[in-house]
Scaffold this active site. Structure first.
Site, PDB file in Angstrom:
ATOM      1  CB  SER A  86      -8.432   0.943   5.348  1.00 54.59           C
ATOM      2  OG  SER A  86      -9.253   2.064   5.229  1.00 54.59           O
ATOM      3  CB  SER A  97      -8.125   3.738   2.439  1.00 56.57           C
ATOM      4  OG  SER A  97      -7.313   3.111   3.435  1.00 56.57           O
ATOM      5  CE  LYS A 123      -4.015   1.924   2.486  1.00 54.11           C
ATOM      6  NZ  LYS A 123      -4.879   1.798   3.683  1.00 54.11           N
TER       7      LYS A 123
HETATM    8  N1  GLN Z   1     -13.272   4.277   5.872  1.00 56.86           N
HETATM    9  C1  GLN Z   1     -12.698   4.788   7.090  1.00 56.86           C
HETATM   10  C2  GLN Z   1     -12.323   6.239   6.908  1.00 56.86           C
HETATM   11  O1  GLN Z   1     -12.554   6.755   5.847  1.00 56.86           O
HETATM   12  C3  GLN Z   1     -11.521   3.966   7.503  1.00 56.86           C
HETATM   13  C4  GLN Z   1     -10.295   4.276   6.759  1.00 56.86           C
HETATM   14  C5  GLN Z   1      -9.103   3.452   7.166  1.00 56.86           C
HETATM   15  O2  GLN Z   1      -9.201   2.451   7.871  1.00 56.86           O
HETATM   16  N2  GLN Z   1      -7.953   3.918   6.767  1.00 56.86           N
HETATM   17  O3  GLN Z   1     -11.831   6.876   7.786  1.00 56.86           O
END
Ligand code: GLN
Length: 497
Positions: A179, A155, A80
């Site tokens: 994410s 994400s 990532k």
């Molecule tokens: N979808 C969540 C957010 O937008 C979690 C994102 C994540 O775990 N990086 O904050």
């Protein structure tokens, strides 16, 4: 050997170690796969062909000299784009870091390299890991290999899509609110958020420091465990890193047995907003756990209802502070003319041009929640909810060994469907966020396909802090039983590309 991209990480490592194939052949097969499909999928932001082949050659040389290889030596991985990689671009899915080449490796990157893991490149993600669909990436969305018109989760959608399209057998994600687990659920892959502090955050570009946690992504539970052991462990460079032995997750994955375990079904994670097919597959998974010899009870965690609003105060608050460092003076993008603009104007112009709408929304939310006069009402209250959630978990784990729930309320939604509706987007993490707020460990693994749309459903397993091994023990038992009965969704029924 036949198609090297179809092997699991464990099989690949074995094939390299025994000389059935070489690490270079494995890397070349995956690079060819990337060439063949990634124009459609868009899992990668940057492919490091030279770096991957050099790392693979080093593994082959080591083997030729008779040196012992680590358990994942020669296995390709998709990283990532939130972890720094020395000499290789790191954008965090943002224009503000476009062109930035980090001068150092994250601890996680360094550990992967030392283990002989072959890093293929950096994967697409929502900008600064803010999102649940990868549509917030400044570099365009990623498609879900099951159906390219749908989201691969977020994400870490680039990482999950790379796995599901056989571009890599291993990937790395970060989980601040879900994410790793949510992308795993919607792509039929395995994703683990280790206990907070288990995997070093040194070199992980910060979103919300008290929640961010790197973790393994793979197509099988054992592969995730092998990767977990490579990346976890104490790091003096991260002040929140846990200084204790890593739980024996590989051993637990090999054991795979739930007989006599007590498993709690979280009552709050069902009902309105849950897709019927997701609930059906979840109920079948619970039934399966019973058949495998677990004792299943219902557990109520009433504070979980407030997890989402508490998260959307705490995470943006920390983000508003963390993202202050992108001031046009230190990294990446710089907009404005030093001859005519003041330093403040250059900062403002750069941030206006470099950050996307979701990042700006979070910075504004967080700045507001932390401002004097509102601090107690918003940030302070959210921190109290965080404590209540931790207490709910503690009470639950007095009664059961692990908790289970669906990972997400729905299967992968169409690209564009929730893009203009942040609230609908936030709901994708309803079931994952409590574990981030409390810091305990959780996994998502495939639990079949939803009957109404034929798309993957994720089962979430939640374990107490530093009991990450339980995830793997339960996960691999479920995986084996599922595969025996219905076939593995990815290993046997490849999504068409
Ligand atoms: N979808 C969540 C957010 O937008 C979690 C994102 C994540 O775990 N990086 O904050």
């Amino acid at each position: 050997m036949s198609d090297l991209t179809r092997l699991t990480a464990a099989e690949t490592a074995e094939a390299v170690a025994s000389g059935k194939t070489s690490a270079v052949e494995v890397a070349e097969a995956h690079l060819a796969r990337i060439d063949a499909v990634d124009e459609k999928v868009h899992a990668f932001l940057h492919v490091d062909r030279e770096g991957a082949l050099t790392a693979a050659r080093a593994v082959d040389d080591k083997r030729a000299k008779g040196e012992t290889l680590g358990p994942l030596a020669g296995v390709p991985l998709a990283l990532k784009d939130v972890f720094t990689t020395r000499g290789i671009p790191t954008t965090v899915g943002s224009k503000i870091l476009e062109g930035w080449i980090p001068p150092y490796d994250a601890t996680l990157t360094r550990r992967l390299k030392e283990a002989g893991v072959v890093i293929l490149g950096k994967t697409n993600m929502d900008e600064f890991a803010m999102g649940s669909s990868t549509e917030n990436s400044a570099y365009g969305p990623t498609g879900n290999p099951w159906d390219l018109t749908r989201i691969p989760g977020g994400s870490g959608g680039g990482s999950s899509a790379a796995l599901a399209s056989y571009q890599a057998p291993l990937a790395i994600g970060t989980d601040t609110g879900g994410s790793i687990r949510q992308p795993a659920a919607v792509t039929g892959t395995v994703g683990v958020k280790p206990t907070y502090g288990a995997v070093s955050r040194y070199g992980l570009v910060a979103f919300s420091s008290s929640l961010d946690q790197g973790g393994p992504c793979a197509r099988t539970v054992l592969d995730a465990a092998l990767l977990h052991e490579v990346i976890a462990g104490h790091d003096a460079l991260d002040s929140t890193s846990i200084d204790a032995p890593v739980p024996a997750v590989v051993e637990a994955a090999k054991l795979g047995n739930v007989k006599g375990m007590r498993i709690g079904v979280v009552k709050e994670f069902s009902g309105e907003g849950y897709q019927p097919g997701v609930e059906q597959r979840f109920r079948e998974a619970v039934e399966l756990l019973r058949e495998l010899g677990a004792e299943v009870v219902e557990i109520s965690c009433p504070s979980f209802t407030y997890a989402l609003p508490a998260y959307y105060l705490i995470a943006p608050s920390e983000a508003s502070s963390n993202l202050a460092r992108f001031d046009a003076m230190r990294y990446g993008l710089r907009v404005g003319d030093d001859a005519t603009h003041s330093a403040e104007e250059v900062t403002a112009l750069t941030r206006a041009a470099g950050f996307g709408p979701e990042v700006k929304r979070r910075i504004m939310l967080g700045t507001y929640a932390l401002s004097s006069g509102y601090y107690d009402a918003y940030y302070g209250q959210a921190q109290k909810v965080r404590t209540l959630i931790t207490q709910d978990f503690a009470r639950a784990f007095d009664q059961v060994d692990v908790l289970v729930s669906p990972t997400t309320p729905t299967t992968a939604f169409p690209i564009g469907e929730r893009a203009d509706d942040p609230m609908a987007m936030y709901l994708a993490d309803l079931c994952t966020i409590p574990s981030n707020l409390a810091g305990n460990a959780a996994m998502s693994l495939p639990c079949g396909l939803a009957p109404e749309d034929g798309l993957p459903v994720g089962l979430q397993i939640i374990a107490p802090t530093m009991a990450d091994d339980r995830l793997y023990r339960v996960g691999s038992a479920v995986e084996a039983a599922f595969t025996a009965r219905w076939g593995h969704p990815l290993l046997e029924e490849a999504p068409s590309l």
